[in-house]
Design an enzyme around this catalytic site. Structure first.
Site, short mmCIF file in Angstrom:
data_model
loop_
_atom_site.label_atom_id
_atom_site.label_comp_id
_atom_site.label_asym_id
_atom_site.label_seq_id
_atom_site.Cartn_x
_atom_site.Cartn_y
_atom_site.Cartn_z
N GLU A 46 0.87 -1.18 0.00
CA GLU A 46 0.00 0.00 0.00
C GLU A 46 0.90 1.23 0.00
O GLU A 46 1.60 1.49 0.98
CB GLU A 46 -0.91 -0.02 1.22
CG GLU A 46 -1.91 1.11 1.28
CD GLU A 46 -2.79 1.05 2.52
OE1 GLU A 46 -3.17 2.12 3.02
OE2 GLU A 46 -3.09 -0.07 2.99
N ASP A 57 -4.54 9.74 9.04
CA ASP A 57 -3.23 9.28 9.45
C ASP A 57 -2.78 9.89 10.77
O ASP A 57 -3.03 11.07 11.04
CB ASP A 57 -2.19 9.60 8.36
CG ASP A 57 -2.48 8.86 7.07
OD1 ASP A 57 -2.84 7.68 7.15
OD2 ASP A 57 -2.36 9.47 5.99
#
Length: 256
Positions: A46, A57
């Site tokens: 990924e 994130d």
């Protein structure tokens, strides 16, 4: 059949997807990191496209994105780096990122170029279900890319089934409604994953957020097809002098 689907046909459990940030730790590290991941046991890669405001994130990946942007990473640079990657990289490649820079690049142009350089799927956390259905999904399908939606423990069963129907490749089960990199009590996550398993969804289930070592990887895989590791790997890279050795040591501790 996509490369992602082939992975789950060959290996129905303990599938390991590792996240890395394109252009980190150095601008030209991308392929070196990808090769090291493939060499040492990653089933899927990924690849994060750095963005200045990565809402899903945590601080570790945010910092790696900031460094990658300072290094000069852009979507254009990334595609240039990936143009010959299929000469050596055989595992599926998933691009993970956010809509703003993709729209600036041009959504269809992005999809077309992604396929040209060997990308297999997309994870775009800020692409809403409605816009996927009405604007972007047909284009993604036109170019044969898998698209992976995220679900959380708070996602309703009806919505889970809807997102499962819209997804292809796999369904990304976030272990909790938090950002990446946070520690998790996997005893609490277990019931959530058991419920997903009992729903007999179309797609394989991959668990992400908070997986950092062999114990959490094993726990995540108990009621799913595999797990996604990001922040822990980025952290390992940041403290490694050599990408190959650092990746080898990290992955050996995950899949031992």
């Amino acid at each position: 059949m996509s490369r992602i689907t082939e992975v789950f046909l060959k290996k129905s459990n303990n599938v390991l997807n590792v996240y890395c940030t394109a252009g980190y730790p150095e601008l030209n590290s991308t392929l070196t990191v990808m090769q090291a991941l493939q060499n040492h046991g990653a089933d899927l890669i990924e690849l994060g496209m750095p963005y200045s405001d990565p809402l899903a994130d945590g601080p570790i990946i945010q910092e790696s994105s900031s460094i990658a942007l300072q290094n000069g990473m852009t979507i254009q640079v990334l595609f240039e780096q990936l143009k010959d990657c299929r000469n050596t990289i055989n595992v599926p490649i998933i691009l993970m990122g956010y809509m703003n820079p993709i729209l600036q690049y041009g959504f269809e142009a992005f999809c077309q170029k992604a396929v040209e350089v060997g990308v297999d799927g997309l994870i775009l956390p800020d692409l809403p279900e409605y816009e996927f259905e009405t604007m972007y999904g047909a284009m993604i399908k036109k170019y044969g890319l898998d698209f992976i939606f995220l679900i959380t423990p708070e996602t309703s069963e009806t919505r889970i089934k809807k997102l499962d129907a819209l997804s292809s490749g796999f369904l990304y089960a976030v272990s909790s409604s938090a950002t990446t990199g946070n520690d998790k009590n996997f005893a609490e996550v277990e019931k959530y994953l058991q419920n997903l398993q009992q729903m007999h969804l179309k797609n394989p289930i991959m668990v992400g957020f908070g997986i950092k070592d062999h114990a959490t990887f094993t726990a995540a895989c108990k009621y799913s097809n595999g797990a996604i590791i990001g922040s822990a790997y980025i952290k390992a890279l940041s403290s490694s002098v050599d990408i190959e050795t650092g990746t080898k040591n990290f992955l050996q501790n995950i899949i031992k």
